[in-house]
Write an enzyme that holds these catalytic residues in place. Structure first.
Site, PDB file in Angstrom:
ATOM      1  N   THR A 178       0.704  -1.392  -0.385  1.00 49.68           N
ATOM      2  CA  THR A 178      -0.422   0.054   0.006  1.00 49.68           C
ATOM      3  C   THR A 178       1.112   0.916  -0.002  1.00 49.68           C
ATOM      4  O   THR A 178       1.998   0.548   0.272  1.00 49.68           O
ATOM      5  CB  THR A 178      -0.314  -0.123   1.013  1.00 49.68           C
ATOM      6  OG1 THR A 178      -1.424   1.422   1.579  1.00 49.68           O
ATOM      7  CG2 THR A 178       0.012  -0.235   2.599  1.00 49.68           C
ATOM      8  N   ASP A 179       0.412   2.499  -0.785  1.00 48.06           N
ATOM      9  CA  ASP A 179       0.858   3.557  -0.574  1.00 48.06           C
ATOM     10  C   ASP A 179       1.104   4.266   1.324  1.00 48.06           C
ATOM     11  O   ASP A 179       1.912   5.101   1.892  1.00 48.06           O
ATOM     12  CB  ASP A 179       0.169   4.543  -1.355  1.00 48.06           C
ATOM     13  CG  ASP A 179      -0.829   4.705  -0.714  1.00 48.06           C
ATOM     14  OD1 ASP A 179      -1.515   4.279  -0.198  1.00 48.06           O
ATOM     15  OD2 ASP A 179      -1.749   6.013  -2.317  1.00 48.06           O
ATOM     16  N   GLU A 180       0.022   3.719   1.750  1.00 54.91           N
ATOM     17  CA  GLU A 180       0.306   4.064   3.335  1.00 54.91           C
ATOM     18  C   GLU A 180       1.516   4.305   4.252  1.00 54.91           C
ATOM     19  O   GLU A 180       1.770   4.690   5.081  1.00 54.91           O
ATOM     20  CB  GLU A 180      -0.851   3.806   4.079  1.00 54.91           C
ATOM     21  CG  GLU A 180      -2.574   3.778   3.819  1.00 54.91           C
ATOM     22  CD  GLU A 180      -3.795   3.525   4.568  1.00 54.91           C
ATOM     23  OE1 GLU A 180      -3.312   3.487   5.080  1.00 54.91           O
ATOM     24  OE2 GLU A 180      -4.690   2.999   3.925  1.00 54.91           O
TER      25      GLU A 180
ATOM     26  N   TYR B 116      -1.806  -0.968  11.185  1.00 53.98           N
ATOM     27  CA  TYR B 116      -1.605  -1.002  10.035  1.00 53.98           C
ATOM     28  C   TYR B 116      -0.698  -0.778   8.390  1.00 53.98           C
ATOM     29  O   TYR B 116      -0.037  -2.245   8.212  1.00 53.98           O
ATOM     30  CB  TYR B 116      -3.242  -1.114   9.173  1.00 53.98           C
ATOM     31  CG  TYR B 116      -3.266  -0.820   7.981  1.00 53.98           C
ATOM     32  CD1 TYR B 116      -3.014  -2.746   6.837  1.00 53.98           C
ATOM     33  CD2 TYR B 116      -3.240   0.105   6.549  1.00 53.98           C
ATOM     34  CE1 TYR B 116      -3.136  -2.794   5.762  1.00 53.98           C
ATOM     35  CE2 TYR B 116      -3.911  -0.479   5.507  1.00 53.98           C
ATOM     36  CZ  TYR B 116      -3.001  -1.921   4.672  1.00 53.98           C
ATOM     37  OH  TYR B 116      -2.974  -2.048   3.280  1.00 53.98           O
TER      38      TYR B 116
ATOM     39  N   LYS C  34       2.318  -3.442   6.925  1.00 51.61           N
ATOM     40  CA  LYS C  34       2.498  -3.625   5.970  1.00 51.61           C
ATOM     41  C   LYS C  34       3.849  -3.016   5.527  1.00 51.61           C
ATOM     42  O   LYS C  34       4.915  -3.377   4.153  1.00 51.61           O
ATOM     43  CB  LYS C  34       2.019  -2.737   4.910  1.00 51.61           C
ATOM     44  CG  LYS C  34       0.109  -3.308   4.747  1.00 51.61           C
ATOM     45  CD  LYS C  34       0.256  -4.901   4.222  1.00 51.61           C
ATOM     46  CE  LYS C  34       0.487  -4.861   3.160  1.00 51.61           C
ATOM     47  NZ  LYS C  34       0.278  -6.432   2.412  1.00 51.61           N
TER      48      LYS C  34
END
Length: 346
Positions: free
Chosen positions: A130-132, A155, A159
């Protein structure tokens, strides 16, 4: 190719499974069937001779070894993950166990399988992220593959950790990996705890549509079928050891996105219009990142991929899908946490 897809009964994973089978790939769908998984998501390919389902947890090394030996895949596409930020605030342990320990177990199983097979160069381990992991942007700039990692939620941190493990297994052991980091996905089969399905389903029920804070948070929206196409492109054409950022090139503030959906529903359910009257601003999520935006230059220039579905078209297709598939989402309404505000414990 024969693909082992982890998390193939989830939202993005099922889109990959459907697309892969439709393109003639053999697919082994490995899923633990936790709360966000639904085998109805892959019903259209379930009877195909190219499709096999294996129920297993990615933390279960014995099961992973058995499945890899039995099916002998050419590639692993790793999508299985806990992914809801609000749930990670309430219960971060599950995210560490699945996203970090589970990725470790899968990497080790894949490495052992790859070694036994003679370390074939054409094997791929594709890790989907993810870009998060990059944290939050201000009003300007976009995330590139060289952006520093700065995760702000449990989260995102889990990741980020899994991304680092995958990179290390390539550098240390030579495992042929590719990585991808995507922007926010949306589309059919989106589990009804995420923003877009919450807006659609609350509006249809005449309930308040919750918008965190003032709705100024910006996301880059990627239609899930575009993402599935990008993932198969990265898998088959990406360079080992390389990462690729996948974006929808469709930034929008949350409040503007909500209003777009309300207008679509006004046109389709005029008797309940205006749906925007249901918008209610609620307390913000702890640590809520202001803005995400992807620079997709690498995947466009190296692999020739770019999104095909505009935000306007994708939202219309998504709204129409939910209107036509009431039985699918009604069956998920009773699952744990659905329809309840999560992530306020901080």
């Amino acid at each position: 190719m024969k693909l082992l897809v982890t998390g193939g009964a989830g939202f993005i994973g099922s889109a990959v499974v459907r697309a892969a089978v439709q393109r003639g790939h053999e697919v082994v769908n490995l899923d633990a069937l936790t709360y966000a998984a639904c085998l109805d998501n892959v019903a259209e390919v379930a009877d195909s001779p190219l499709y096999v389902f294996e129920r297993a947890d990615i933390r279960d090394r014995e099961a992973l070894d058995r499945i890899l030996a039995a099916h002998a895949p050419d590639a692993v596409m790793h999508l299985a993950a806990e992914s809801h930020v609000d749930r990670s605030i309430d219960g971060p342990g599950t995210f560490v166990e699945t996203n970090v320990a589970g990725t470790f177990a899968l990497l080790e199983a894949a490495r052992a399988y790859w070694t036994r097979a003679g370390r074939p160069e054409e094997f791929r381990f594709h890790h989907i992220s993810t870009d998060e992991v990059f944290g939050s942007l201000g009003p300007d700039g976009r995330f590139s593959e060289s952006s520093p990692y700065a995760p702000n939620s449990p989260y995102a941190a889990s990741k980020a950790a899994s991304d680092h493990l995958v990179r290390a297994w390539h550098e240390t052991y030579g495992l042929p990996v590719v990585l991808s980091n995507c922007s926010n996905n949306y589309g059919p089969f989106h589990f009804p705890e995420k923003l877009i399905p919450v807006v659609i389903l609350n509006a249809l029920a005449g309930r308040e549509i919750p918008v965190y804070g003032s709705g100024e948070n910006v996301r880059d929206w990627l239609f899930v079928e575009d993402h599935a196409d990008a993932l198969l492109t990265v898998l088959t054409r990406g360079r080992p050891g390389r990462s690729y950022n996948i974006g929808g090139e469709a930034e929008a503030r949350n409040i503007d996105l909500v209003r777009m959906i309300c207008r679509l529903l006004d046109a389709r359910r005029p008797e309940a219009a205006p749906h925007e009257r249901l918008v209610t601003f609620v307390a913000d999520r702890p640590g809520h990142d202001l803005r995400y935006a992807i620079d997709p230059s690498r995947i466009r220039e190296e692999l020739g991929w770019r999104p095909q579905v505009t935000l306007e078209e994708g939202l219309a297709r998504t709204v129409d899908w939910y209107l036509a598939n009431r039985a699918w989402w009604e069956a998920l309404q009773a699952r744990d946490g659905v329809g309840r505000r999560l992530g306020t414990v901080a």
